[in-house]
Design a protein around this motif. Structure first.
Motif, PDB file in Angstrom:
ATOM      1  N   THR A  32     -32.214  15.093  16.315  1.00  0.00           N
ATOM      2  CA  THR A  32     -31.415  14.113  17.051  1.00  0.00           C
ATOM      3  C   THR A  32     -32.141  13.541  18.252  1.00  0.00           C
ATOM      4  O   THR A  32     -31.973  12.383  18.600  1.00  0.00           O
ATOM      5  N   MET A  55     -23.140  15.210  20.420  1.00  0.00           N
ATOM      6  CA  MET A  55     -24.396  15.092  19.688  1.00  0.00           C
ATOM      7  C   MET A  55     -24.807  13.623  19.587  1.00  0.00           C
ATOM      8  O   MET A  55     -25.988  13.282  19.714  1.00  0.00           O
ATOM      9  N   TYR A  96     -31.164  20.620  17.951  1.00  0.00           N
ATOM     10  CA  TYR A  96     -31.169  19.190  18.294  1.00  0.00           C
ATOM     11  C   TYR A  96     -32.446  18.460  17.869  1.00  0.00           C
ATOM     12  O   TYR A  96     -32.603  17.265  18.161  1.00  0.00           O
ATOM     13  N   LYS A 119     -28.367  11.303  20.977  1.00  0.00           N
ATOM     14  CA  LYS A 119     -29.254  10.663  20.002  1.00  0.00           C
ATOM     15  C   LYS A 119     -30.259   9.730  20.686  1.00  0.00           C
ATOM     16  O   LYS A 119     -29.891   8.859  21.479  1.00  0.00           O
TER      17      LYS A 119
END
Length: 258
Positions: free
Chosen positions: A154, A127, A151, A131
């Protein structure tokens, strides 16, 4: 007198219902035409691909004439509800959200979703590694919803009308990643010369909450007879070898799933 009027009214309703009942000798099928290898438009303007061959095979198993209708993805379900066609056979996943509007047959294939990136951009998936990345996805798809929900805080999401548009932007460096069905990414991009510098990263994405039990043919809720005929046709082409023949034309692996 009232009894006679009631009987006449009932007779009228029965006759009207019989007149409106469909014999399903001709089935209009919506297909996107912009999702290779499942569907695309050939140079002569003909719809071709796995979805197309499956649609034709299902209609043949029913004994119906297939009428293929090209339809942009965004208008698929609205077009079905507006009776522009009778069913959607266009790699549409069976999800709870869609089941609120339309009904589906049993699945006719099931493959996982994946992320595709230029080699070296994400050496180790996490994850944190995503970003700030810009991820392209076809809008109004299960992939769009999954990406947004999982997501969305992010990454930056860029939505497209078709995957071909996303491919152009990832090649040009305007986005970092494309998310889509793994087979569509492989056949539409990675297996081509332009895909030599790209790869899959991350796990197979198969969460039933988002991706459902597979890909089915969508029908209007009131067309239960058509749904039954299509389900029987799926069983037929699976049993008589037609499905395997179509699958092997496009893939060297099992796309039906378990």
């Amino acid at each position: 007198m009232k009894r006679i009027v009631v009987l006449i009214a009932l007779s009228f309703l029965i006759c009207t219902g019989a007149a409106q009942a469909k014999d399903w000798t001709k089935i209009r099928v919506a297909i996107e035409g912009a999702y290779p290898p499942f569907s695309q438009v050939s140079p002569d303007g003909t719809l071709i691909g796995f979805d197309v061959d499956i649609a034709v095979a299902l209609c043949e198993a029913i004994g119906a004439e297939p009428v293929l209708v090209a339809q942009d993805w965004d208008g698929m379900i609205p077009g079905l509800l507006a009776r522009k066609y009778d069913t959607i056979i266009a790699s549409m996943s069976i999800t709870e959200e869609r089941l609120q509007k339309v009904d589906f047959t049993k699945k006719y294939y099931q493959t996982p979703a994946k992320f595709m990136v230029k080699k070296g951009i994400i050496p180790q998936f996490s994850m944190e590694a995503l970003k700030g990345k810009v991820i392209g996805v076809q809008r109004e798809t299960i992939h769009d919803k999954y990406l947004t929900d999982i997501y969305g805080k992010t990454v930056e999401i860029k939505r497209y009308g078709s995957l071909d548009e996303a491919y152009l932007d990832v090649e040009a460096g305007r986005i970092d990643i494309v998310m889509a069905d793994s087979v569509a990414l492989m056949e539409g991009f990675l297996s081509k010369d332009k895909g030599a510098d790209y790869e899959f990263v991350g796990p197979d994405m198969v969460d039933p909450k988002f991706f459902g039990p597979g890909i089915g043919a969508a029908v209007r809720k009131q067309d239960g007879e058509l749904k039954q005929k299509l389900n029987e046709a799926i069983d037929t082409i699976r049993a008589n070898g037609t499905y395997e023949k179509i699958q092997n034309k496009y893939f060297n692996f099992n796309v039906y799933g378990e």
